[in-house]
Scaffold this active site. Sequence first.
Site, short mmCIF file in Angstrom:
data_model
loop_
_atom_site.label_atom_id
_atom_site.label_comp_id
_atom_site.label_asym_id
_atom_site.label_seq_id
_atom_site.Cartn_x
_atom_site.Cartn_y
_atom_site.Cartn_z
N ASP A 1 0.83 -1.20 0.00
CA ASP A 1 0.00 0.00 0.00
C ASP A 1 0.87 1.26 0.00
OD1 ASP A 1 -2.89 0.83 0.45
OD2 ASP A 1 -1.96 1.86 2.13
N GLU B 1 1.95 -0.15 -4.80
CA GLU B 1 0.96 0.86 -5.18
C GLU B 1 1.67 2.21 -5.27
OE1 GLU B 1 -3.20 3.06 -3.95
OE2 GLU B 1 -1.78 2.47 -2.41
C1 GLC Z 1 -4.27 3.04 -0.61
C2 GLC Z 1 -5.47 2.15 -0.62
C3 GLC Z 1 -6.67 2.95 -0.21
C4 GLC Z 1 -6.44 3.45 1.18
C5 GLC Z 1 -5.13 4.21 1.30
C6 GLC Z 1 -4.72 4.36 2.71
O1 GLC Z 1 -4.35 4.05 -1.54
O2 GLC Z 1 -5.61 1.56 -1.89
O3 GLC Z 1 -7.85 2.22 -0.29
O4 GLC Z 1 -7.48 4.28 1.59
O5 GLC Z 1 -4.07 3.54 0.67
O6 GLC Z 1 -4.31 3.14 3.23
#
Ligand code: GLC
Length: 532
Positions: free
Chosen positions: A203, A266
């Site tokens: 994440d 991500e």
């Molecule tokens: C990432 C996740 C999202 C979340 C954020 C904070 O972007 O995909 O859903 O709210 O991180 O953890």
Amino acid sequence: MSAGEALWWQSGVIYQIYPRSFKDSNADGIGDLAGIIEKLDYINWLGVGAIWLSPFYPSPMADFGYDISNYIDVDPIFGNLADFDRLVEMAHARNIKVLVDFVPNHTSDEHPWFQESRASRDNPKHDWYIWHDPKPDGGPPNNWLSNFGGSAWELDPVRQQYYLHLFDVKQPDLNWRNPAVQAAMYDVVRFWFDRGVDGLRIDVVYLLFKDEELRDNPLDPKWEPGDPVPPQQIRQYTEDLPEMDGVIQELRKLADQYHERVLIGEIWLPYERLVRYYGEDLGGLHLPFNFQLILLTDWKAQKVKDLVESYEASLPEGAWPNWVLGNHDNTRLVTRVGPVQARVAQMLLLTLRGTPTCYYGDELGMHDVKIPPELAADPQEKGSPGFGRDPERTPMQWDSSPNAGFCPARVTPWLPVAADYELYNVQTQQADPTSMLALVRKLMELRQQTPALNRGEYRPLAAVPADCFVYLRELAGQRYLVALNFSDQAQALALPQMGPGQVVVSTHLDREGPLDTSNFQLRGAEGLVIAL
Ligand code: GLC
């Protein structure tokens, strides 16, 4: 490259499951691990190589599991560790890999680490999070904004200091400059690898480090009132800092101690900055997520072609590409490009070079569901009204029974089911040989069985109509042509140099067989995969 050489995360399709919304096995209106287990045969039938589970860990659910209060357990809403082990075992028995979400940037404020950290300024974990004194006027240390709106700083009444939260106030950011934090998080990674998970989706990995001097972020001149909150500032001092590299190398070393584990990051950055995350000598992340198809606002052949070209050109030697069409944070594919072009998009995703990631329900053509304000659940909706993510997180549509078979009729699902679920559900579409589901399944199968599509070279063709994107996939003499029509009008193509062809799949699923490549038509919004 011979057929045996691709690794599982290069050859297989990744299927993202948002556990709350997939299948409720215990009639509480919320999906769970046992529900996923129930549906493994469907997932297997669909033909994916791996499932990635969004967080299922103990959590107060301020951000629906992305606020974790214990990294090494399962929230009772979703089941328990025994369920998880069973899920891994049963997925592996079907040759499906299991990826879990690893959320290193922040914990829940209810995590014992934060409880301890906030207790006093001199407790042993006082510097596990990012704390700072107020400005002389009592205000926050700088101008950094939360992704969910408002200041990223919250004053803690006990410590009389601010803590940083780049997301919800209940998601304090960990201090990754502290080696003890790093060690604790590496233990978490080991815990899940030891339990048999095949990889991690990490994440917001590009946010782990923040400027040590806490300098203000510059304002983004392009931002206008009414736009979503996060781009209001250029996140110069809160994202993509070079200090990241060491941590990514460590994570990779850790993954490499196990057999064929994959690290997916991500990262919302343009290509030139994204590809740095493959790491020097590719000792970084295996797959920094490529989100540009999600971000594309203008679904035009030339735009998509340019995007593919610039991605291919930016990839370092030996880097494996990947493509993502949808996820739990963005408007669904069908809502972005319409139901007709969504088929073209699926053909694109499943025939491009690189690992595809498919978001649950997109294979049915599920669209965003308008959520009445009183039912809004997402913290982003509260901070940035109109930009919440509930619409793309509604329950998976399994059949035509009430609640689409997600949960029993007498139960209220945590988010409303789409009104047209009777048309768009697994059962109905399994019975319809021309459905979106039939198309996606056929493309996944073809990709799996066809080395050229799976990992062949990619070569775009020039001299095609402006509304078409046409490319070749080739491997060791095997050649496939993919021709996609991004318009509603028929398009005539003449590619005599290609020789005789065989249509293997049309997005309309109504034609197969010989095709004269020197003179052929794509119907409106038709895509073809043609064996040469
Ligand atoms: C990432 C996740 C999202 C979340 C954020 C904070 O972007 O995909 O859903 O709210 O991180 O953890």
